[in-house]
Design an enzyme around this catalytic site. Structure first.
Site, mmCIF file in Angstrom:
data_model
loop_
_atom_site.group_PDB
_atom_site.id
_atom_site.type_symbol
_atom_site.label_atom_id
_atom_site.label_comp_id
_atom_site.label_asym_id
_atom_site.label_seq_id
_atom_site.Cartn_x
_atom_site.Cartn_y
_atom_site.Cartn_z
ATOM 1 N N GLU A 397 -7.457 43.981 11.434
ATOM 2 C CA GLU A 397 -7.462 42.673 13.135
ATOM 3 C C GLU A 397 -5.851 42.273 13.900
ATOM 4 O O GLU A 397 -6.202 42.501 15.065
ATOM 5 C CB GLU A 397 -8.283 41.416 12.993
ATOM 6 C CG GLU A 397 -9.592 41.738 12.998
ATOM 7 C CD GLU A 397 -10.449 42.322 11.579
ATOM 8 O OE1 GLU A 397 -11.538 42.618 11.065
ATOM 9 O OE2 GLU A 397 -8.904 41.925 10.444
ATOM 10 N N GLN A 419 -15.630 43.601 14.793
ATOM 11 C CA GLN A 419 -17.129 44.461 14.252
ATOM 12 C C GLN A 419 -17.879 43.215 14.342
ATOM 13 O O GLN A 419 -19.091 42.998 14.128
ATOM 14 C CB GLN A 419 -16.751 44.667 12.901
ATOM 15 C CG GLN A 419 -17.716 44.999 12.080
ATOM 16 C CD GLN A 419 -17.234 46.226 10.935
ATOM 17 O OE1 GLN A 419 -17.598 45.418 9.417
ATOM 18 N NE2 GLN A 419 -17.340 47.756 11.448
ATOM 19 N N PHE A 420 -17.194 41.762 14.118
ATOM 20 C CA PHE A 420 -17.951 40.494 14.111
ATOM 21 C C PHE A 420 -17.093 39.701 15.171
ATOM 22 O O PHE A 420 -15.914 39.689 14.516
ATOM 23 C CB PHE A 420 -18.287 39.893 12.352
ATOM 24 C CG PHE A 420 -19.465 40.792 11.960
ATOM 25 C CD1 PHE A 420 -21.211 40.662 12.308
ATOM 26 C CD2 PHE A 420 -19.636 42.396 11.463
ATOM 27 C CE1 PHE A 420 -21.872 41.440 11.650
ATOM 28 C CE2 PHE A 420 -20.653 42.366 10.852
ATOM 29 C CZ PHE A 420 -22.264 42.671 11.039
ATOM 30 N N ALA A 421 -17.554 38.306 15.286
ATOM 31 C CA ALA A 421 -16.422 37.256 15.848
ATOM 32 C C ALA A 421 -16.135 37.188 15.484
ATOM 33 O O ALA A 421 -14.877 36.225 14.782
ATOM 34 C CB ALA A 421 -16.883 36.391 16.809
ATOM 35 N N PHE A 423 -14.877 37.156 12.759
ATOM 36 C CA PHE A 423 -12.794 38.283 12.324
ATOM 37 C C PHE A 423 -11.765 38.028 12.700
ATOM 38 O O PHE A 423 -10.674 38.705 12.034
ATOM 39 C CB PHE A 423 -13.233 40.325 11.595
ATOM 40 C CG PHE A 423 -15.009 40.596 10.870
ATOM 41 C CD1 PHE A 423 -15.212 38.919 10.125
ATOM 42 C CD2 PHE A 423 -15.282 41.373 10.364
ATOM 43 C CE1 PHE A 423 -16.281 39.321 9.192
ATOM 44 C CE2 PHE A 423 -16.058 41.878 9.847
ATOM 45 C CZ PHE A 423 -16.262 40.651 8.757
ATOM 46 N N HIS A 464 -20.677 35.974 8.799
ATOM 47 C CA HIS A 464 -21.338 36.701 10.538
ATOM 48 C C HIS A 464 -21.843 35.655 11.803
ATOM 49 O O HIS A 464 -22.793 36.384 12.078
ATOM 50 C CB HIS A 464 -22.392 37.481 9.769
ATOM 51 C CG HIS A 464 -21.049 38.531 8.883
ATOM 52 N ND1 HIS A 464 -21.000 38.006 7.201
ATOM 53 C CD2 HIS A 464 -20.866 39.919 8.706
ATOM 54 C CE1 HIS A 464 -20.092 38.844 6.410
ATOM 55 N NE2 HIS A 464 -20.037 39.785 7.869
#
Length: 658
Positions: A397, A419-421, A423, A464
């Site tokens: 990231e 992909q998910f906030a 991360f 997640h």
């Protein structure tokens, strides 16, 4: 020290000497000024000048260089006036950062130099993004980025090299190995024999050279740059050198064994090259003295002009305004005709319209190409827009956010999908210290959007499901939007893509396939910074956003007797204070509702602002309804108890009973 100069003209050899001598004499002047107390700090590059000078001379003027704080020779070789540099170092109004940052923490598009931030490693990813923009535009350019041996221990080093290798980006990653990271020797930094040996792990070429031999540095970088312009790929270049002064002058060098200092003093890049030119007759003793006298006069005068430059005058409005690129959204109007779309489809439609509108836009994220992303939002995009613009990324990231900034610096636009906030924490430094501060520091845009699939309700657990918008609403320089409906999901994403400032775009995963509504087809913009009044009423007001909007609507549907004024903020930074004040005046009783945890959630800012600015309009304390101050549990029953929705009716009853 051997110099192979037979194939060079005397004029070229002398020109290189002049470029090497000048920054050394500037450094010597700075040390005098430091002893005089006229400057407060200096990071000396004495003993390392051959790397900065030799490599800069090998690059084309149109190619970007990303130096560190001991690379004065990059700036002087690219002919930045010393007077301007002194003004920058002294925090003057005429400096590159107008007194807002120190040292070499700035960039200049005129000279194609992008300075570092203090975190050292992040600029490596910027170089990858700059090189990617060149490749996509068909420009046969090379990007040169510096780092130190200490920063090779950072994850940013690994991520940037890996991305550059996977994408065949023409970047020369130049490591100045000067033996010490402040006082920590290389034996405590890494176990491989050479840093250049690490290149094999990324599938790239790695080589080590004598960084104190200016001709070897020039020849090596020149050769590599010529090759990379024809066959793009990254290279890791380790330049062996030594820092003859302290990390900064106050640090000293007592931790360095005296014999090591003596060894490297004998390898001084300026003294040895100067002696070589004297021995070959290219430089005469008289010319040497003339050059030094002329440079001393020029340096003394430039320093005094820099010191005499005006001090910045504090202006709060100007300071706040300069956090963002001035931008006025175009008037698009609303397209005719609605199409029923799910929330997720509206986001996909916005991306498609944005890619058509902005041919320079690049989408980057994990699994977003043929697979279409974890939620299939970009499914089919590769066929429509090509793999150059819809780019699968390694799982890194920080590097991808940094590459996004590099793309922006070099004329492109970037959208990064988390992909998910949750991360985004792995790229946090790039967001809050690079994206957010770049325009304020040196006037450069950070045209990057980060998509943030956020929120709970799906039983996905602590990693997640977070609502982490408050991490960013407190960071000046970022814009934060959070649509609650499909129409706004499309319009706000298109606005985010059009805006040249960094935008965090939060999208609630629970709404993806559970919410359908009419959405205008075609291109339109929903204004950033403007709230929506969903209902008017006189009994109490609810200020909310995201999934909280739907909790409020469900409550009001179940309680038709409730006469509520309902505000959907839509944008959290900058947020619509006027509409909030209107809601307070309308009812005198306010509930601030959000999914995030209670302590320091964004609702705390709303409540504090209302208490400070709307106190006379209140008939009751501002009540907050938020989720528990715990991590988010996975079990559905535990999750339901965690979420603010479970306390909404109780909080409204408390508000009305006051």
């Amino acid at each position: 020290m051997l110099y192979q100069g037979a194939n060079r003209s005397p004029d070229m050899l002398l020109s290189i000497y002049q470029k090497l001598l000048y920054p050394r004499m500037v450094e010597e002047k700075m040390l005098i000024l430091l002893r005089q107390g006229r400057i407060g700090k200096w990071f000396s590059g004495i003993g390392q000048e051959a790397i900065a000078v030799g490599s800069s001379l090998a690059m084309n003027a149109s190619e970007y260089i990303l130096p560190m704080h001991r690379n004065l020779g990059v700036f002087t070789t690219r002919n930045i006036p010393l007077e301007k540099l002194v003004a920058q170092w002294q925090g003057k109004a005429t400096g590159f950062t107008k007194g807002r940052d120190r040292s070499f923490h700035f960039g200049t598009q005129e000279h194609k130099i992008i300075g570092m931030i203090s975190h050292l490693g992040p600029q490596l990813a910027l170089a990858a993004g700059i090189a990617l923009a060149d490749r996509l535009a068909g420009r046969p350019h090379v990007t040169l980025v510096f780092t130190g041996e200490g920063a090779t221990s950072e994850g940013d080093f690994h991520e940037a090299l890996n991305v550059a290798a996977v994408w065949d980006l023409p970047v020369i990653f130049l490591v100045e190995n000067n033996g010490y990271g402040l006082s920590t020797p290389v034996t405590e930094q890494y176990r491989c024999e050479r840093i250049s040996d690490k290149a094999a792990g990324y599938g790239m070429e790695g080589l080590q050279i004598d960084g104190n031999n200016v001709l070897e540095v020039f020849d090596t970088v020149n050769r590599l740059a010529q090759e990379l312009r024809v066959r793009p790929r990254p290279v890791l270049l380790e330049c062996m050198t030594f820092r003859m002064r302290g990390h900064e002058e106050a640090s000293g060098t007592k931790y360095v064994p005296p014999e090591l200092l003596e060894h490297w003093a004998a390898k001084d890049p300026l003294t040895n090259y100067e002696n070589y030119l004297l021995q070959t007759g290219v430089l005469t003793p008289g010319h040497r003295l003339e050059l030094r006298a002329a440079y001393k006069k020029e340096i003394d005068e430039s320093c005094e002009r820099g010191f005499a430059a005006p001090e910045p005058v504090f202006d709060a409005a100007a300071e706040e305004a300069d956090m963002y690129v001035p931008y006025v959204a175009e008037e698009t109007g609303m397209p005719q005709g609605n199409k029923a779309m799910r929330y997720i489809d509206a986001i996909s439609d916005a991306l498609r319209e944005g890619l058509k509108k902005h041919p320079e836009l690049v989408l980057m994220g994990q699994d977003i190409a043929e697979y279409g992303g974890a939620f299939k939002i970009t499914e089919g995009f590769v066929t429509e827009f090509g793999r150059d613009r819809i780019r699968n990324t390694p799982i890194c990231e920080s590097a991808i956010v940094g590459a996004g900034l590099g793309l922006s610096i070099n004329g492109a636009k970037a959208l990064v999908e988390m992909q998910f906030a949750d991360f985004v924490s792995c790229g946090f430094n790039q967001v809050v210290n690079n994206l957010a501060k770049t325009h304020y520091r040196w006037g450069e845009k950070a045209d990057v959007v980060i998509r943030m699939p956020a929120g709970a309700g799906t039983g996905a657990g602590p990693f997640h499901s977070q609502s982490n918008e408050a991490w960013f609403t407190k960071t000046p320089g970022l814009k934060v939007v959070y649509p609650a409906f499909p129409k706004e999901a499309k319009g706000l994403l298109l606005s985010a893509l059009a805006d040249p400032n960094p935008v965090l775009y939060f999208e609630h995963k629970l709404l993806y396939r559970s919410l359908t509504a009419g959405v205008p087809e075609g291109y339109f913009l929903t204004p950033i910074g403007q709230a929506a009044v969903l209902r008017t009423g006189k009994q109490f007001s609810i200020i909310t956003y995201g999934l909280g909007v739907h909790w409020a609507l469900a409550y009001l549907q179940q309680h038709p007797e409730a006469d509520a004024f309902l505000v959907d903020l839509q944008t959290l930074q900058p947020w619509d204070k006027d509409t909030v004040a209107q809601a307070v005046r309308a009812t005198g009783r306010v509930l601030v509702l959000h999914e995030d945890t209670l302590t320091c959630g964004f609702g705390a800012e709303i409540a504090a602002w209302i208490g400070e600015h709307c106190f006379r309009d209140l008939d009751a304390p501002v009540i907050r309804c938020a989720s528990l101050d715990t991590a988010i549990p996975m079990n559905k029953d535990l999750e339901a108890g965690f979420l603010a929705e479970s306390r909404l009716a109780e909080k409204i009853a408390t508000l009305l009973a006051f």
